[in-house]
Scaffold this motif. Structure first.
Motif, PDB file in Angstrom:
ATOM      1  N   LEU A  73      70.833 -58.130   7.601  1.00 27.00           N
ATOM      2  CA  LEU A  73      71.544 -57.024   8.250  1.00 27.00           C
ATOM      3  C   LEU A  73      72.893 -56.766   7.585  1.00 27.00           C
ATOM      4  CD1 LEU A  73      71.944 -54.990  10.591  1.00 27.00           C
ATOM      5  CD2 LEU A  73      72.825 -56.889  11.955  1.00 27.00           C
ATOM      6  N   ALA A 105      65.989 -55.349   2.382  1.00 30.10           N
ATOM      7  CA  ALA A 105      67.443 -55.325   2.541  1.00 30.10           C
ATOM      8  C   ALA A 105      68.131 -55.522   1.196  1.00 30.10           C
ATOM      9  CB  ALA A 105      67.871 -56.411   3.523  1.00 30.10           C
ATOM     10  N   ALA A 128      74.294 -53.316   5.817  1.00 34.17           N
ATOM     11  CA  ALA A 128      75.449 -52.628   6.400  1.00 34.17           C
ATOM     12  C   ALA A 128      76.675 -52.715   5.499  1.00 34.17           C
ATOM     13  CB  ALA A 128      75.770 -53.229   7.771  1.00 34.17           C
ATOM     14  N   SER A 137      79.135 -57.713  12.590  1.00 34.49           N
ATOM     15  CA  SER A 137      77.809 -58.295  12.813  1.00 34.49           C
ATOM     16  C   SER A 137      77.908 -59.733  13.294  1.00 34.49           C
ATOM     17  CB  SER A 137      76.993 -58.231  11.518  1.00 34.49           C
ATOM     18  OG  SER A 137      76.895 -56.911  11.037  1.00 34.49           O
ATOM     19  N   VAL A 188      68.061 -63.452   9.371  1.00 37.80           N
ATOM     20  CA  VAL A 188      68.032 -62.079   9.885  1.00 37.80           C
ATOM     21  C   VAL A 188      69.420 -61.451   9.790  1.00 37.80           C
ATOM     22  CG1 VAL A 188      67.560 -60.639  11.892  1.00 37.80           C
ATOM     23  CG2 VAL A 188      66.141 -62.656  11.440  1.00 37.80           C
ATOM     24  N   LEU A 189      70.435 -62.191  10.187  1.00 32.15           N
ATOM     25  CA  LEU A 189      71.801 -61.672  10.160  1.00 32.15           C
ATOM     26  C   LEU A 189      72.256 -61.397   8.734  1.00 32.15           C
ATOM     27  CD1 LEU A 189      74.386 -60.973  11.702  1.00 32.15           C
ATOM     28  CD2 LEU A 189      75.011 -63.396  11.620  1.00 32.15           C
TER      29      LEU A 189
END
Length: 267
Positions: A169, A258, A173, A179, A165-166
């Motif tokens: 992200l 993503a 970004a 983060s 998940v990170l």
């Protein structure tokens, strides 16, 4: 598996050639200072004893053992997250993310290869940290090896799920430090690393229960400090695995979008 093994070997070779020993020493110093300063605080400030409140909340008076387990688990979590979650953003920074996306290799095996390297690397570092704790006389007299192994595997799975998940992200970004450091701070404050999360206000405790690291820490502490077996720890172990599976599913679902967003931003 061939993709995962090839990724592991590539990462191991690159890291061995590119990263100086000072980097590994700096990572190890965080855990050493945590345990060392806690040792000094206990004996120089606390007179070698802990408050009855701490004993009631943790089920024991072994403050240094509590800190040692937390420091080792936190080092494990941070190092695993650093390597696993930054895999895709590293490709993005190097300009090879597009080539990776069109390569005939699954994303999950690729990420598992990074995680395999992180696991091998981190186990060595945590072992050295355990040796330092042993030099200070910190022991784990009630250890249940099988339950402890289950706790380590559950923590590794939980961290891998969070890293997917990170990682998604971060490539959206286009940055890593904010983060990652936000996740590290949340884990250190909420998951019972250096103090019982029962000290936290109710909203924070509820938030902590949404992170699989919290239940993994309960399993580790139960196995290493209280001699609890798998049967006793099964509810928290299942909670960790269920939360980890949820995070992993979420990460795999959002990762394709993503990646597309990251490619669009590069043009």
């Amino acid at each position: 598996m061939p993709v995962a093994w090839a990724t592991l070997r590539r990462t191991w070779t690159m890291t061995g050639r590119a990263y100086p020993w000072s980097y590994a020493v700096g990572c190890l110093l965080t855990g050493i200072l945590t345990i060392g300063l806690s040792y000094l605080a206990l004996h120089a400030v606390g007179g070698g004893t802990v408050a009855a409140d701490f004993t009631a909340r943790t089920g024991g008076a072994d403050y240094l053992g509590y800190i040692a387990i937390g420091a080792g688990a936190f080092m494990f979590t941070v190092r695993m997250l650093l390597w696993s979650s930054k895999a895709l953003i590293t490709e993005q920074r190097q300009g090879t993310l597009g080539a990776l996306l069109v390569a005939p290799a699954g994303r999950l095996p690729y990420l598992l290869g990074f995680t395999g390297f992180a696991l091998a690397n981190t186990v060595v570092e945590v072992g050295l940290l355990g040796g330092f704790a042993a030099l200070l006389g910190i022991t784990l007299p009630a250890c249940q090896p099988l339950a402890a192994l289950a706790g380590v595997l559950a923590l590794a799975f939980a961290v891998f799920a969070l890293s997917v998940v990170l990682g998604a992200l971060m490539i959206v970004a286009g940055e890593a430090h904010i983060s990652q450091n936000t996740v590290f701070l949340a884990v250190s404050l909420l998951c019972g690393i250096t103090f019982p999360n029962s000290y936290l206000p109710e909203p924070a405790r509820l938030l902590a229960e949404t992170l699989p690291v919290t239940s993994a820490m309960d399993v580790l502490r139960g196995a290493l400090s209280h001699g609890a077996g798998l049967a006793d720890l099964a509810p928290r172990l299942l909670t960790c695995l269920a939360l980890g599976a949820g995070y992993l599913l979420l990460g795999l679902l959002v990762l394709p979008g993503a990646e597309r967003r990251a490619i669009e931003r590069s043009y």
